[in-house]
Design an enzyme around this catalytic site. Structure first.
Site, PDB file in Angstrom:
ATOM      1  N   GLU A 114      -0.866  -4.348  -2.840  1.00  0.00           N
ATOM      2  CA  GLU A 114      -1.386  -3.085  -2.309  1.00  0.00           C
ATOM      3  C   GLU A 114      -2.868  -3.043  -2.619  1.00  0.00           C
ATOM      4  O   GLU A 114      -3.400  -3.914  -3.318  1.00  0.00           O
ATOM      5  CB  GLU A 114      -0.628  -1.897  -2.920  1.00  0.00           C
ATOM      6  CG  GLU A 114       0.810  -1.814  -2.432  1.00  0.00           C
ATOM      7  CD  GLU A 114       1.564  -0.589  -2.903  1.00  0.00           C
ATOM      8  OE1 GLU A 114       0.932   0.436  -3.195  1.00  0.00           O
ATOM      9  OE2 GLU A 114       2.789  -0.674  -3.004  1.00  0.00           O
ATOM     10  N   HIS A 225      -3.776  10.365  -0.800  1.00  0.00           N
ATOM     11  CA  HIS A 225      -3.320   9.102  -0.204  1.00  0.00           C
ATOM     12  C   HIS A 225      -3.937   9.004   1.189  1.00  0.00           C
ATOM     13  O   HIS A 225      -3.919   9.978   1.952  1.00  0.00           O
ATOM     14  CB  HIS A 225      -1.793   9.085  -0.116  1.00  0.00           C
ATOM     15  CG  HIS A 225      -1.221   7.720   0.113  1.00  0.00           C
ATOM     16  ND1 HIS A 225      -1.380   7.052   1.311  1.00  0.00           N
ATOM     17  CD2 HIS A 225      -0.511   6.894  -0.690  1.00  0.00           C
ATOM     18  CE1 HIS A 225      -0.772   5.876   1.219  1.00  0.00           C
ATOM     19  NE2 HIS A 225      -0.245   5.751   0.012  1.00  0.00           N
ATOM     20  N   ARG A 272      -7.790   3.579  -3.349  1.00  0.00           N
ATOM     21  CA  ARG A 272      -7.284   4.711  -2.568  1.00  0.00           C
ATOM     22  C   ARG A 272      -8.308   5.833  -2.414  1.00  0.00           C
ATOM     23  O   ARG A 272      -8.416   6.454  -1.360  1.00  0.00           O
ATOM     24  CB  ARG A 272      -6.063   5.229  -3.329  1.00  0.00           C
ATOM     25  CG  ARG A 272      -5.085   5.924  -2.530  1.00  0.00           C
ATOM     26  CD  ARG A 272      -3.852   6.148  -3.354  1.00  0.00           C
ATOM     27  NE  ARG A 272      -2.868   5.111  -3.186  1.00  0.00           N
ATOM     28  CZ  ARG A 272      -1.667   5.124  -3.768  1.00  0.00           C
ATOM     29  NH1 ARG A 272      -1.324   6.119  -4.553  1.00  0.00           N
ATOM     30  NH2 ARG A 272      -0.825   4.157  -3.561  1.00  0.00           N
ATOM     31  N   HIS A 332      -1.579  13.423  -3.009  1.00  0.00           N
ATOM     32  CA  HIS A 332      -0.464  12.527  -3.346  1.00  0.00           C
ATOM     33  C   HIS A 332      -0.091  12.559  -4.824  1.00  0.00           C
ATOM     34  O   HIS A 332       1.086  12.542  -5.161  1.00  0.00           O
ATOM     35  CB  HIS A 332      -0.859  11.110  -2.941  1.00  0.00           C
ATOM     36  CG  HIS A 332       0.220  10.092  -3.085  1.00  0.00           C
ATOM     37  ND1 HIS A 332       1.438  10.209  -2.448  1.00  0.00           N
ATOM     38  CD2 HIS A 332       0.271   8.942  -3.784  1.00  0.00           C
ATOM     39  CE1 HIS A 332       2.185   9.158  -2.751  1.00  0.00           C
ATOM     40  NE2 HIS A 332       1.512   8.383  -3.569  1.00  0.00           N
ATOM     41  N   ARG A 368      -5.788   6.569  -9.650  1.00  0.00           N
ATOM     42  CA  ARG A 368      -4.674   5.681 -10.005  1.00  0.00           C
ATOM     43  C   ARG A 368      -4.605   4.459  -9.099  1.00  0.00           C
ATOM     44  O   ARG A 368      -4.725   4.578  -7.874  1.00  0.00           O
ATOM     45  CB  ARG A 368      -3.351   6.455  -9.922  1.00  0.00           C
ATOM     46  CG  ARG A 368      -2.141   5.600 -10.205  1.00  0.00           C
ATOM     47  CD  ARG A 368      -0.905   6.453 -10.319  1.00  0.00           C
ATOM     48  NE  ARG A 368      -0.558   7.155  -9.099  1.00  0.00           N
ATOM     49  CZ  ARG A 368       0.058   6.605  -8.064  1.00  0.00           C
ATOM     50  NH1 ARG A 368       0.391   5.312  -8.079  1.00  0.00           N
ATOM     51  NH2 ARG A 368       0.360   7.328  -7.006  1.00  0.00           N
TER      52      ARG A 368
HETATM   53  C1  SIN Z   1       2.638   4.029  -1.457  1.00  0.00           C
HETATM   54  O1  SIN Z   1       3.699   3.473  -1.215  1.00  0.00           O
HETATM   55  O2  SIN Z   1       1.623   3.869  -0.810  1.00  0.00           O
HETATM   56  C2  SIN Z   1       2.582   4.981  -2.610  1.00  0.00           C
HETATM   57  C3  SIN Z   1       2.698   4.216  -3.846  1.00  0.00           C
HETATM   58  C4  SIN Z   1       1.950   4.892  -4.923  1.00  0.00           C
HETATM   59  O3  SIN Z   1       1.766   6.107  -4.888  1.00  0.00           O
HETATM   60  O4  SIN Z   1       1.467   4.203  -5.807  1.00  0.00           O
END
Ligand code: SIN
Length: 486
Positions: A114, A225, A272, A332, A368
């Site tokens: 990610e 998010h 993010r 988020h 985060r």
């Molecule tokens: C996501 O799946 O993008 C959210 C995961 C997260 O909040 O770390």
């Protein structure tokens, strides 16, 4: 449930942190897990992407560095080191007890990537249903009493000691006493008009802490998010997991332009806070829309890897991965929370602990790193369970807490005020703030507090006030707190 009862431990919340903590307490400890609604109405259940673990000992320094860098080096380094070091043991614990993470064709754990991770180190389950699978697994393993429909509206605190909670169970008031009380109630999602959170996550317990003089820290660092579908009438907006970008999805404008590279050379894989802010600024400056484009994915693979997103969007008329989906950032995750030490003890209040998103462990700093939250929930819940077993919290005799609450939980106009608060938090205390927008929010909050409102709204307003106060105090931008000059 009887009207008044004493437990060894009360756990407020049945997400990963609450359930994992309860799981780590011996069966012999008389423990009750309180959940506000039905157990799966929690953020854990809705987590899509996955859970991070350092791949091996060699990956620990890299995972630590990725976490610190995403957190703008505002993190508490000791906590990040614990998070990463203990991640391997947590993974082994889940796997050996039977949690079914996704595997490759040779039966090895499958890891995805990610944004802002320098390696693929995120475990997932059911493709894009990691939280749902982990929650179900933890529910199946729970060996303590779990009480549904339990709305905690006060902590019983006197002279630096927590004695229990006041709550409604199925709309009937109760007082429960305990030697140890653990807050595992999650974050503050319902304060924002656009959010990805379960409807139960509404900042009540944070608000009680404010009322009792317990410190909240890092509350200016609210995480938005970047890829959320917000055009739905429901309070919880539809998340499009970051793993989609980790696997190669693009963020584009109306003309198919990948504009994120104008803001950060990592494009879709920047952290993010940067991606959310870039989308927000691009839309504002250019008057364009932003979309998530999956058209590079092979349909069969997509449906297997992201089955829930595929189904959810099919239900509202999208044919993925062919169609692109309009996106907006949405609230988020609360990076800050209730102050605690590394084992979850709330300073100055004996017998009170906090874990999971509710806690400010310091691991996330100003922003985060993706998929560190389920990990934080488990790692620090385990440490907290050990602390509870170790600490001498036994109460001989509780003071009398049968005070009357002079406000009802709800008053007639609360719904409208709540709605206004959510709009103001989104507009004035959102992705981009200014001193004057924050002051406007502050005025609304204090005006509303002086009206005839119910206790639950008052608690929300307490928490909102702390977010605004922290944001006003930090005059320079850092991580997810971005402040423009007026
Ligand atoms: C996501 O799946 O993008 C959210 C995961 C997260 O909040 O770390």
């Amino acid at each position: 449930m009887s009207a008044c009862k004493k437990y060894d431990t009360i756990v407020i919340g049945a997400g990963i942190a609450g359930l994992y903590l309860a799981n780590k307490l011996p069966k012999s400890m008389n423990t009750i897990v309180l959940c506000k609604d039905i157990p799966w109405e929690c953020n854990t259940f809705y987590a899509q992407g996955g859970i991070v673990t350092a791949l091996d000992e060699n990956d620990i320094p890299l995972h630590i560095e990725d976490t610190l860098s995403a957190g703008a080096y505002h993190n508490k380094v000791e906590a990040v080191e614990v998070l990463s070091r203990e991640s391997i043991e947590v993974r082994e614990d889940f796997v050996t007890r039977g949690m079914k993470f996704d595997l490759d064709k040779d039966g090895n754990l499958l890891y995805t990537k990610e944004a802002a991770h320098s390696r693929s180190r995120i475990l997932h389950a059911g493709g894009d249903a990691t939280g749902r699978y982990m929650h179900k697994f933890l529910m199946e393993q729970n060996h303590h009493k779990l009480q549904k429909n339990s709305l905690v509206y006060d902590l019983l605190i006197e002279d630096g000691r927590c004695y229990g909670v006041r709550l409604m169970v199925n709309y009937k008031p109760y007082t429960l006493y305990a030697n140890s009380v653990v807050i595992a109630s999650g974050g503050i999602g319902s304060l924002y008009q656009f959010n990805t959170n379960s409807r139960t996550v509404s900042a009540d317990i944070h608000g009680i802490c404010v009322e009792k003089g317990i410190e909240l820290r890092d509350m200016e660092f609210m995480q938005f998010h970047p890829t959320v579908f917000v055009n739905t009438p429901f309070a919880r907006k539809l998340l499009l997991t970051e793993a989609l970008r980790g696997e190669g999805a693009w963020i584009v404008d109306d003309e198919g332009n990948r504009f994120l590279f104008d803001y950060d050379e990592r494009g879709e894989l920047a952290s993010r806070d940067i991606v959310s802010r870039s989308i927000f600024l691009y839309k504002r400056e250019r008057g364009k829309k932003a979309y998530l484009d999956f058209s590079m994915f092979e349909p069969k693979w997509f449906k297997q890897r992201f089955p829930n997103i595929d189904k959810t969007f099919a239900n509202i008329g999208y044919d993925l991965p062919k169609d692109r989906v309009e996106i907006s950032p949405a609230f988020h995750y609360a990076n800050g929370g209730i102050s605690c030490d590394i084992d979850g003890r709330v300073p100055g209040i004996k017998g009170l602990y906090v874990v999971g998103e509710a806690a400010r462990t310091g691991v996330h700093g100003a922003n985060r790193l993706a998929s560190n939250s389920l990990l934080e929930g488990a790692v620090f819940a385990k440490k907290c369970a050990e602390a509870i077993v170790e600490d001498d919290n036994h109460i001989e005799k509780e003071p009398n807490f049968e005070k009357d609450y002079d406000t009802l939980l709800h008053q007639e106009n609360d719904k409208e005020y709540k709605h206004q608060l959510r709009g103001i938090m989104w507009k004035d205390v959102g992705i981009v703030r200014t001193q004057s927008s924050l002051l406007e929010a502050k005025n609304f909050i204090y005006d509303t507090k002086s009206k005839n409102i119910g206790r639950l709204l008052e608690l929300r307003l307490n928490t909102a006030a702390e977010i605004v106060r922290a944001a006003l105090r930090r005059e320079e931008s850092l991580g997810s707190h971005y402040i423009e000059k007026d």
